[in-house]
Design an enzyme around this catalytic site. Structure first.
Site, PDB file in Angstrom:
ATOM      1  N   GLU A  73      -3.977   8.083   7.569  1.00  0.00           N
ATOM      2  CA  GLU A  73      -4.929   7.175   6.906  1.00  0.00           C
ATOM      3  C   GLU A  73      -5.215   5.974   7.815  1.00  0.00           C
ATOM      4  OE1 GLU A  73      -3.855   6.169   2.896  1.00  0.00           O
ATOM      5  OE2 GLU A  73      -5.450   4.684   2.694  1.00  0.00           O
ATOM      6  N   HIS A 115       0.836  -1.212   0.000  1.00  0.00           N
ATOM      7  CA  HIS A 115       0.000   0.000   0.000  1.00  0.00           C
ATOM      8  C   HIS A 115       0.872   1.263   0.000  1.00  0.00           C
ATOM      9  CE1 HIS A 115      -2.191   3.128   2.430  1.00  0.00           C
ATOM     10  NE2 HIS A 115      -3.067   2.921   1.470  1.00  0.00           N
ATOM     11  N   GLU A 146       2.188   1.757  -3.421  1.00  0.00           N
ATOM     12  CA  GLU A 146       1.126   2.307  -4.278  1.00  0.00           C
ATOM     13  C   GLU A 146       1.089   3.840  -4.149  1.00  0.00           C
ATOM     14  OE1 GLU A 146      -2.893   3.800  -3.452  1.00  0.00           O
ATOM     15  OE2 GLU A 146      -3.075   1.665  -2.917  1.00  0.00           O
ATOM     16  N   HIS A 147       1.123   4.339  -2.897  1.00  0.00           N
ATOM     17  CA  HIS A 147       1.133   5.793  -2.697  1.00  0.00           C
ATOM     18  C   HIS A 147       2.338   6.433  -3.380  1.00  0.00           C
ATOM     19  CE1 HIS A 147      -1.729   7.140   0.654  1.00  0.00           C
ATOM     20  NE2 HIS A 147      -2.140   5.943   0.283  1.00  0.00           N
TER      21      HIS A 147
END
Lengths: 422, 417
Positions: A140, A65, A68-69
């Site tokens: 997040e 993840h 991905e960012h």
């Protein structure tokens, strides 16, 4: 270029595997304004242990993840802005077993498509930018920590799985992501973002031959050498659940309960059949039209907040159902009793449910997003999304009944409860 | 774009049709609109939940849902919502195209169920059945209290109350627990009759159908005299900034700001105002996202939304409580920058491109098409007109319109460990 026409759905798919191993699928949606493209790698949060140059390595939780960012940062700046200049909206998501990058646009499709392919194939990380991202992702993670539904779900997953990395939160923890370095990101990138591990899907009012040519020319400019197959380690997972019950206090008004039944997953078409059969079974048991619904409803054991789901990927599969209720234990007991004996389903019921599932599938084909995401998911598992109507029509009452007996064994069950602070 | 739209009036009902073959489905929405009033809100909010569960001929959920499943998962739902100063009860049907499943009468059979739901509810007890009403009241109370669990919605609700205390527009569309207490099968029957007799009716259809087929299929709708609309509220003046805050045991604070926008929602300026909102906080390239989230890492999200009908613009952000003050300062600064014309031509071009892109995409989703038709009916502009207004908007338009935005309220939901 292969052309595959599916009469059941009135759709045609064009396919080609390029020399570097990339699988390209194109679907023409006549009359649509929008073109939607996804570029997906078979790499998700569960892939935290794999072989690098012959040795097994373990990377920090949440790195897929995080990666991905960071992919949206290029040497030239922020890729989001580049899509914005081209009038497109871009996004990405990381799931347990996939990372997908996507855009949707109504103009400048060629430029947008090249931008998508190029940014995903051009990693650029610096120690400074990696540090800065940690603050954003920590926020997040905190936001998900305040989400009762998310906590309930992960409380259940952790209860079902003792070792399998599906039990780890997709975003990781503030502590685990704090360990991530730019070098770690490059390692994961080089392992999992090779074209042979990826699928490119484009759906919209496109010309398939021209679109394929553009993709081919783009890929021909890049040097990819053949790579051996990726070796991944998901640990050894016992058949039974890790712990039968989990409880958590949060700032909620009404308690929430989620029950999970851990399933054994198969491979390829066999698992798709198992998934569809399980979904038919759950619909037969829990839909408003089921023989027990009214009784459950009158007893306050099922209502609009009730939901159920069957999730399966390669390596793991489970069924869940739950709802908001003042008395979670009463709910758990009632469903334990209900699922102790298999109800008898009639042929009429089964036919009705098959109709329903086929209709549900056809309706979802209005959505280019659904087609691209689900087709890619199937393609990466070696199965075919558009075979579903025929498959659903062939599932028998006996198969559904056998599924009931396999799935609802008490040793497969875990429960998760989120309740108000006392 | 080559999509055609048709609209006409017949016997007091307004019809909107989007004839197209590109979808796998046909979608029909029938709406009943009445002035938004506190005394009828809760009753009208719960009514659709009861009506979608049974009818006289299909007297249980099971009896009603079975034929819908057989009809290839036909969707048939009722819902309630606020639209400016109107309350809207809507009934929606969407059904797979008959030719895909070799069932030519599929649409006609599904429309019959829609008719049953709207016009033949189960009133065998003289009102709605008390047993169903009792169950629904319990569920509706849960819906109202679960608002508390969704912190973003909770904070927004508090902001609305702060901006327009005691007014119907600031009430939750679910209604109140107090009013729910008073509801019975009898009172709901009165609410239902008033809906059928007094409300304005609009019909929206998207699918492979013609005007004649549609009128014919919906001939069951009552014949009314033409009803006026009430949804456009008067524009409000700002008298100083109102502030409020509360503390709850949550990890992430919520900072919401409410602005008044002195722009007529039926004007072309209300379309241009979306460019201002886009530059401010509508997109990932917007000032709020770039400065509050990216540059200062103050928030996980920071965005704005322009509610044309309410003459309002809202800013939402999820922040660490101790950074809320800093976030508020930066948010306000971004609007000052816009008013001063401090944005690049590139930001403007990009915002316009995104808005146009979003408008074109409306044509690819039946639900969004209906949403757009409903939301834009007050303007009488086509989708092409709207795109043209956006394309030709200038830097001066943005500065002129940004000046019409004025802060009215700040609400902070603080977190504590």
């Amino acid at each position: 270029m292969e052309q595959l026409t599916y009469h059941d759905t009135d759709e045609t798919v064009f396919f080609e595997q390029l020399d570097n191993g990339l699988s390209v699928y194109l679907l023409q949606k006549k009359g649509y304004e929008k073109t939607y493209a996804t570029f997906t790698t078979r790499y998700g949060s569960i892939d935290n242990r794999f072989k690098k140059d012959g040795d097994w390595i373990t990377v920090p939780d949440g790195i897929a993840h995080f990666l991905e960012h960071k992919m949206f940062e290029s040497e030239q700046g922020d890729v989001f802005q580049e899509f914005g200049r081209l009038g497109a909206s871009a996004n990405a998501f990381t799931s347990f077993s996939r990372t997908a990058y996507l855009f949707s646009a109504t103009s400048l499709i060629e430029q947008n498509l090249e931008t998508l392919i190029d940014f995903v194939q051009d990693p650029y990380f610096t120690p400074e930018s990696v540090e800065k991202e940690k603050g954003i992702i920590t926020q997040e993670i905190q936001m998900y920590q305040d989400n009762p539904g998310w906590r309930l779900f992960f409380g259940l997953i952790e209860s079902m799985y003792a070792n399998h990395p599906v039990r780890i939160d997709i975003a990781g923890t503030p502590e685990s992501i704090d360990q991530i370095t730019a070098d770690d990101l490059y390692t994961c990138y080089r392992t999992f973002y090779h074209p042979s591990n990826m699928v490119l899907f484009v759906v919209g009012n496109i010309n398939p031959a021209e679109t394929l040519e553009l993709i081919k020319q783009n890929q021909a400019k890049k040097d990819y050498t053949d790579r051996p197959a990726i070796e991944r380690d998901y640990g050894t997972e016992p058949k039974e659940v890790a712990r039968p019950r989990f409880e958590l206090e949060l700032d909620v008004k009404t308690p929430k309960v989620l029950i999970g039944y851990k399933d054994q997953s198969l491979r390829g078409e066999e698992q798709v059949r198992r998934e569809m059969t399980s979904e038919l079974l759950l619909h037969l048991l829990f839909d408003q039209t089921s023989s027990t619904y009214l009784e459950l409803y009158d007893d306050g054991l099922i209502d609009d907040t009730f939901s159920f789901d069957y999730s399966s990927e390669e390596e793991f599969a489970f069924a869940t159902f739950g709802m908001e209720t003042e008395d979670p234990d009463r709910f758990i007991e009632a469903y334990e009793k209900l699922l102790a004996t298999r109800p008898s389903f009639s042929e009429t019921e089964v036919v009705r449910k098959r109709n329903m599932m086929q209709g549900k599938f056809l309706r979802s084909l209005n959505s280019p997003e659904f087609i691209a995401n689900q087709f890619s998911r199937h393609a990466l598992a070696g199965t075919n999304l558009f075979a579903l109507p025929t498959l659903i029509a062939s599932i028998t009452k006996e198969e559904i009944e056998a599924r009931f007996d396999e799935l609802f064994a008490l040793e497969n069950r875990a429960v998760s409860i989120v309740k108000p602070y006392v | 774009m080559s999509q055609s739209f048709e609209a006409w009036k017949k016997e007091g009902t307004t019809y909107h049709l989007v004839p197209t073959e590109k979808f796998k489905t046909t979608t029909v929405l029938v709406t009943f609109s009445a002035p938004l009033e506190e005394k009828t809100l809760t009753s009208r909010a719960i009514l659709p939940y009861i009506m979608e569960k049974s009818t006289a001929a299909y007297p249980s959920m099971k009896a009603l849902r079975e034929p819908l499943e057989t009809l290839y998962d036909a969707g048939l739902y009722a819902d309630a919502s606020k639209f400016g100063e109107e309350h809207v009860i809507s009934f929606q049907l969407d059904v797979v195209r008959g030719d895909l499943v070799r069932h030519e009468t599929l649409l006609a059979e599904a429309l019959d169920l829609l008719e049953q739901m709207i016009f033949y509810p189960d009133l065998t007890e003289g009102g709605f059945r008390e047993q169903f009403v009792k169950q629904e009241k319990r569920l509706h109370a849960l819906r109202i209290s679960s608002l508390y669990d969704d912190k973003m919605r909770f904070a927004q609700q508090r902001l609305l109350e702060l901006m327009a205390p005691g007014e119907a527009v600031s009430l939750s569309s679910l209604g109140t627990l107090e009013a729910l207490e008073e509801i019975s099968g009898q009172t709901l029957r009165d609410t239902y009759r008033s809906m059928i007799e007094d409300d304005r009716i609009d019909v929206f259809v998207v699918g492979h159908v013609t005007r004649d087929e549609m009128e014919d299929a919906l001939s069951f709708l009552p014949s009314h005299s033409e009803k006026p609309s009430h949804y456009i509220p008067a524009l409000k003046q700002v008298a100083g900034v109102k502030r409020s805050s509360e503390t709850q045991p949550i990890k992430q604070g919520k900072l919401h700001l409410g602005y008044r926008v002195a722009v007529d929602p039926t004007s072309a300026d209300s379309i241009r105002m979306q460019i201002v909102n886009g530059l401010f906080g509508g997109f990932p390239h917007s000032k709020l996202f770039m400065n509050v989230r990216e540059k200062e890492s103050l928030a996980y999200y920071a965005a704005s939304r322009y509610a044309a009908l309410n003459g309002a613009l809202y800013v939402y952000s999820g922040v660490e409580t101790e950074k809320a003050e800093r976030a508020e300062t930066i948010i306000k600064e971004q609007l000052v920058e816009l008013k001063a014309g401090n944005f690049t031509d590139e930001e403007l071009t990009q915002t316009k491109a995104m808005l146009i892109n979003a408008r074109r995409q409306i044509l690819d989703q039946p639900g969004q098409l209906i949403g757009w038709l409903n939301g834009s009916k007050m303007r009488g502009l086509t989708l092409e007109d709207e795109i043209h207004i956006i394309e030709t908007a200038t830097r001066e338009d943005v500065i002129r319109l940004a000046a019409k935005i004025e802060l009215e309220a700040v609400y902070l939901l603080r977190g504590e460990e």
